[in-house]
Design a protein around this motif. Structure first.
Motif, mmCIF file in Angstrom:
data_model
loop_
_atom_site.group_PDB
_atom_site.id
_atom_site.type_symbol
_atom_site.label_atom_id
_atom_site.label_comp_id
_atom_site.label_asym_id
_atom_site.label_seq_id
_atom_site.Cartn_x
_atom_site.Cartn_y
_atom_site.Cartn_z
ATOM 1 N N PHE A 476 0.771 -1.427 -0.017
ATOM 2 C CA PHE A 476 -0.149 -0.077 -0.037
ATOM 3 C C PHE A 476 0.927 1.174 0.043
ATOM 4 O O PHE A 476 1.995 1.134 0.464
ATOM 5 C CB PHE A 476 -1.094 0.115 1.339
ATOM 6 N N GLY A 477 0.324 2.174 -0.706
ATOM 7 C CA GLY A 477 1.189 3.702 -0.972
ATOM 8 C C GLY A 477 0.738 4.391 0.672
ATOM 9 O O GLY A 477 0.166 3.976 1.384
ATOM 10 N N ALA A 478 1.415 5.626 0.586
ATOM 11 C CA ALA A 478 1.494 6.549 1.540
ATOM 12 C C ALA A 478 0.083 6.848 1.860
ATOM 13 O O ALA A 478 -0.437 7.521 2.860
ATOM 14 C CB ALA A 478 2.471 7.653 1.414
ATOM 15 N N ASP A 479 -0.919 6.902 0.677
ATOM 16 C CA ASP A 479 -2.241 7.094 0.867
ATOM 17 C C ASP A 479 -3.245 6.258 1.269
ATOM 18 O O ASP A 479 -4.227 6.368 1.376
ATOM 19 C CB ASP A 479 -2.797 7.888 -0.336
ATOM 20 N N GLY A 480 -2.599 5.165 1.530
ATOM 21 C CA GLY A 480 -3.405 3.614 2.146
ATOM 22 C C GLY A 480 -3.943 3.051 1.102
ATOM 23 O O GLY A 480 -4.621 2.015 1.486
ATOM 24 N N LYS A 481 -3.609 3.506 -0.228
ATOM 25 C CA LYS A 481 -4.227 2.512 -1.338
ATOM 26 C C LYS A 481 -3.298 1.629 -1.781
ATOM 27 O O LYS A 481 -2.105 1.754 -1.798
ATOM 28 C CB LYS A 481 -4.716 3.536 -2.533
ATOM 29 N N LEU A 482 -3.938 0.459 -2.276
ATOM 30 C CA LEU A 482 -3.054 -0.763 -2.805
ATOM 31 C C LEU A 482 -2.226 -0.167 -4.085
ATOM 32 O O LEU A 482 -2.952 0.388 -4.803
ATOM 33 C CB LEU A 482 -3.932 -1.899 -3.333
ATOM 34 N N VAL A 483 -1.049 -0.347 -4.033
ATOM 35 C CA VAL A 483 -0.322 -0.427 -5.169
ATOM 36 C C VAL A 483 0.123 -1.235 -6.002
ATOM 37 O O VAL A 483 0.500 -1.559 -7.027
ATOM 38 C CB VAL A 483 0.845 0.823 -4.885
#
Length: 586
Positions: A476-483
């Motif tokens: 997950f990225g810094a924005d909390g979204k799966l990358v």
């Protein structure tokens, strides 16, 4: 995505709303079923409007994509993919084995389910001994003694109960259609049948399915029908997982193991009925600005992946890049340290106190990282002492396997599933029940239960789950979204395949397909480093030796990785160019 050229040949469509998929070069023609026009492979999909599946076989990926088109969840699609792989990739995974599932929702909430097989009640530390001596691994694999109680369908039932959106019965339809109407044998399946006749042809049922009257594997391009499996999947689709764990199927499993032509063993219907999947806490930690989550013990995947990454965090891997031998040297050193800890501490947490928090502790991993130099090699690697580690057991490495598959799914709501499924070695134990192969998962235990008189953590014990290298992973990225959703097959090389893919995407800023295609370096402790035979790493051997590595050996490795990454507003799928894999959008 790196895919072989595709011919315009359609797969039989198992659902009226499903589209067909075009198989890779080398497939023989199949007559298309009646239904809507076929669509081509798609390795990308719009975030929020379409889902995506990446699997080791396009027909299995399409089975999952069909569930997404019907409104199914990522979990629904993952289960359908697993079932279809059981049919078209029988050497690798399916309901006769087990696996691990890591899921997340759009908010980044991660859950994991342990579907690892268990040893029977009669098992003990010398389970793989004969006449007082341990069996060689290749003699221990075929037959009954290597079979653990399968976990795949209990895992699937638990996952579906938590996150399923469409009917259980619907999930089985693509696999049933493939088994009943037939599927085309690929070059890879043919090669595995030729390479592993000791398990592929051990059981008369397996010989009848996949070998000709001359005892040779049926040619690639042959249409294979498996009506026994189709009939049994119909039963499970109608009656639920209990159809597997009780009644005729369980009785047949126990009888097959007890009367096996090789290594018969005392397994009972009670051993099968007692099996339960377990919801476990995920193992998560931060690497740079990313959160990396995976499967905890009895898998060694998450702790090993995270340890290697965290130990490398202080180095500027981006500046080094994938063409610099120093980058691969650092990777080798970090692997050596992480695998030493893995071999020392990882086992079934129901039997051994595994210091997961200590093995992923930032301060501890910083101390391990301090041992790594970009100019020299650690002379001798030994396990560390992480916080909260209790009594020390003896370390022991794990053998490789060739019978595993990984697949990843995202759905239009942003839910994700990273699922590794296995029967362990190619064609598992070689025993066939109702058209599927039974696993040889118990050979993932340490055959010799102690080292220098000290017990090992991963020794055989009744009811215990063997240690695994499987590493289904979500990033997950810094924005909390799966990358990135990623995982691999290939025994003890699984963590390093996942690691180099993550580094390729996050540090070397490569598309996932290119990151997967990077060569593999494998340094499982000791002083030997293996590099993928025929890859650009072979040219780096002199540089690696100059940095102090005692042995750097080119080697053929069982590699197979699948991933989905988020790029802007699109999901991008990737499959290993070494495999027959593909990514398909709903």
């Amino acid at each position: 995505m790196n895919l072989r050229p595709f011919r315009s040949l359609a797969l039989l469509a198992p659902l009226s709303l499903a589209a067909c998929v075009m198989p890779p070069q080398g497939y023989a023609p199949m007559l298309p079923a009646a239904g809507p026009p076929a669509i081509g492979l798609a390795d990308s999909a719009e975030v929020g409007t379409r889902g995506l599946v990446s699997a080791a076989d396009p027909r299995a990926a399409d089975a999952g994509a069909q569930m997404l088109r019907l409104g199914g969840s990522a979990t629904d699609a993952a289960i359908a993919t697993m079932l279809a792989l059981n049919v078209v990739e029988p050497q690798s995974s399916g309901i006769g084995g087990g696996g691990f599932l890591v899921t997340s929702d759009a908010a980044g909430m991660v859950e994991t389910i342990d579907g690892r097989e268990t040893a029977p009640a009669a098992a003990g530390p010398q389970w793989f001994y004969a006449d007082g001596k341990p069996l060689p691994i290749m003699e221990a694999i075929p037959g009954g003694r290597s079979v653990g109680a399968p976990g795949s369908l209990r895992l699937a039932a638990m996952a579906h109960g938590k996150h399923g959106r469409i009917a259980w019965r619907t999930l089985f339809q693509p696999a049933i259609r493939l088994a009943r109407d037939g599927f085309i044998m690929t070059e890879r399946l043919h090669m595995m049948l030729a390479r592993y006749p000791g398990t592929g042809a051990l059981d008369p049922a397996g010989r009848a399915l996949y070998y000709g009257a001359d005892g040779q594997p049926k040619p690639a391009g042959t249409l294979i029908r498996n009506p026994a499996l189709a009939d049994f999947l119909e039963q499970v689709s109608a009656r639920g997982a209990s159809a597997f764990y009780a009644g005729d199927n369980a009785e047949t499993i126990a009888a097959k193991i007890g009367t096996a032509p090789r290594n018969p063993a005392p397994t009972t219907t009670a051993d099968i009925a007692a099996y339960r999947a377990v919801a476990r806490d995920p193992v998560c930690g931060h690497y740079r600005q990313y959160r990396v989550c995976g499967m905890g013990p009895p898998s060694s995947g998450a702790t090993t992946v995270f340890a290697v990454l965290k130990q490398l965090e202080r180095f500027d891997l981006t500046a080094l890049g994938p063409d610099n031998p120093v980058a691969w040297h650092l990777l080798a050193e970090s692997e050596r340290l992480a695998y030493a800890d893995r071999d020392q501490y990882l086992a079934d947490p129901g039997f051994v106190s595994v210091p997961v928090a200590g093995l992923t502790d930032s301060t501890y991993l910083a101390s391990r990282s301090a041992l790594i130099s970009d100019k020299a090699t650690i002379p001798a690697v030994s396990p560390g002492t992480p916080p909260r580690a209790t009594a020390r057991l003896a370390p022991a490495p794990q053998q490789e396997e060739h019978g595993t598959s990984h697949f990843v799914v995202v759905d239009r709501q942003g839910n994700a599933a990273s699922y590794t499924s296995t029967i362990e070695s190619a064609f598992g134990s070689g025993l066939v029940v109702n058209g599927y192969f039974l696993n040889n998962e118990l050979t993932d235990f340490n055959i010799v239960p102690d080292k220098d008189g000290v017990p090992t953590a991963n020794r055989v014990e009744a009811g215990k789950r063997p240690r695994s290298s499987m590493a289904p992973t979500l990033v997950f990225g810094a924005d909390g979204k799966l990358v990135l959703a990623v995982g691999a097959a290939g025994g003890a090389t699984i963590p390093v395949q996942v690691i180099k893919t993550i580094i390729g995407v996050l540090d070397w800023r490569l598309p996932a397909a290119q990151a997967i295609a990077l060569p593999v370096l494998f340094a499982p402790g000791g002083d030997t480093v293996f590099v993928e035979q025929g890859s650009k790493l072979e040219a780096m051997i002199p540089a690696l030796l100059a940095l102090g590595h005692a042995k750097v050996i080119p080697r053929e490795m069982p590699l197979k990785t699948n991933a989905i990454e988020r790029i802007g507003t699109r999901w991008q799928g990737a499959a290993d160019p070494r495999s027959e894999g593909a990514a398909i959008a709903e």
